[in-house]
Scaffold this active site. Sequence first.
Site, short mmCIF file in Angstrom:
data_model
loop_
_atom_site.label_atom_id
_atom_site.label_comp_id
_atom_site.label_asym_id
_atom_site.label_seq_id
_atom_site.Cartn_x
_atom_site.Cartn_y
_atom_site.Cartn_z
N ARG A 183 10.57 38.69 21.25
CA ARG A 183 10.51 38.77 22.72
C ARG A 183 10.87 37.40 23.17
NH1 ARG A 183 5.30 40.27 25.35
NH2 ARG A 183 5.85 38.26 26.74
N GLU A 233 7.77 35.07 22.05
CA GLU A 233 6.70 35.82 21.36
C GLU A 233 7.44 36.36 20.09
OE1 GLU A 233 3.68 36.75 22.30
OE2 GLU A 233 3.41 36.63 24.59
N LYS A 285 -1.49 25.22 30.91
CA LYS A 285 -1.68 26.14 30.03
C LYS A 285 -2.24 25.47 28.84
CE LYS A 285 2.55 27.98 30.97
NZ LYS A 285 3.59 28.65 31.04
N ARG A 328 4.89 45.54 35.53
CA ARG A 328 6.11 45.59 34.81
C ARG A 328 7.11 46.80 35.04
NH1 ARG A 328 3.66 45.28 28.55
NH2 ARG A 328 1.71 44.41 28.95
N GLU A 346 8.93 31.61 27.36
CA GLU A 346 8.08 31.98 26.42
C GLU A 346 8.93 32.55 25.37
OE1 GLU A 346 3.64 33.75 26.07
OE2 GLU A 346 4.60 34.10 27.57
#
Length: 297
Positions: free
Chosen positions: A250, A267, A133, A216, A265
Amino acid sequence: VSRTLCFVTDQASLPNDYDMTPLVDACQEVGLDVEVNDWDDASVDWARFGDVVFRSPWSYLTQLPAFLDWCERVDSVTTLRNPLPVVRWTLDKHYLADLEAHGVPTIPTAFVESPTDVPDVVDTLGEGDVVVKPAIGAYSHGVQGFRRHDRDGLTRQLHRLLDSGQAALVQPYMTSIDTLGETDLIYFDGAFSHAICKESLLDPSGVAREPTQDVRSARKPDADEHATAERALDAVATILSLDDPLLYARVDLVKDEHGAPRVHEMELCEPSLSLAFSEGAARRFAEALSRRLQQSA
Ligand SMILES: Nc1ncnc2c1ncn2[C@@H]1O[C@H](COP(=O)(O)OP(=O)(O)O)[C@@H](O)[C@H]1O
Ligand SMILES: [Mg+2]
């Protein structure tokens, strides 16, 4: 000082921002005066607002220098939430190395900064499949999976990212995501609000889908996940010398081969908050926003 709040988006991204409508409604319910504006709208006088809150300015991905200039300009006339140092830190996935250095379990990550790094990184990969990525990315853009045998494909993709001016990350493909998905924990004002499960976005050919609503679902994190996300938030506070808890955050986790959660990750700029998946989530964020706006005033 202005009591008006501004949510920042852009015209291309707003239709994909599923949080905006419930959030604006909740803000109005708690008596907040709210406007929604595009970050790239030159006619907006940002100094009019008490707080300017990033929501969905996702077009920044293809115009990062202009976006960061905009952030600096707005930061000099009003209060950005989250603050600019947090934004700069979270936009670049090199933060995974900072978290790791502060003892937070993260997905093992090799960083490729220049073409000379490519052979070393490719040669030292383990046995499993890998994911590549860009260091700066969102919405799955530029994320690609590779079978362990496909050294050529992997090498080409790393050079492609480097040629486009991006550093790249290589991670092992976390196989637990196929059955368990990832767990995304959302916090307002340092307090846990809710979490979702996000299904794996990489299909078997290695192509990453965008994280639409249908991948989700609501999820109750386990105790390990709560603890790991909180360790990550504590580490951020230390790394960036923050005085206050983050207004919103997040933390995305995946489980490793031992079942232990690892940070995938963080955020902290413009996260999707999946407000629709938790009763009262929009209201909790609106109340946190209201408290902060009073502090700014
Ligand atoms: N190491 C990994 N193992 C398994 N799946 C991954 C891995 N890294 C990314 N993915 C998949 O790709 C998606 C997008 O990658 P992510 O790192 O979240 O980038 P973005 O910043 O674009 O959201 C993830 O939601 C996940 O489904
Ligand atoms: Mg993601």
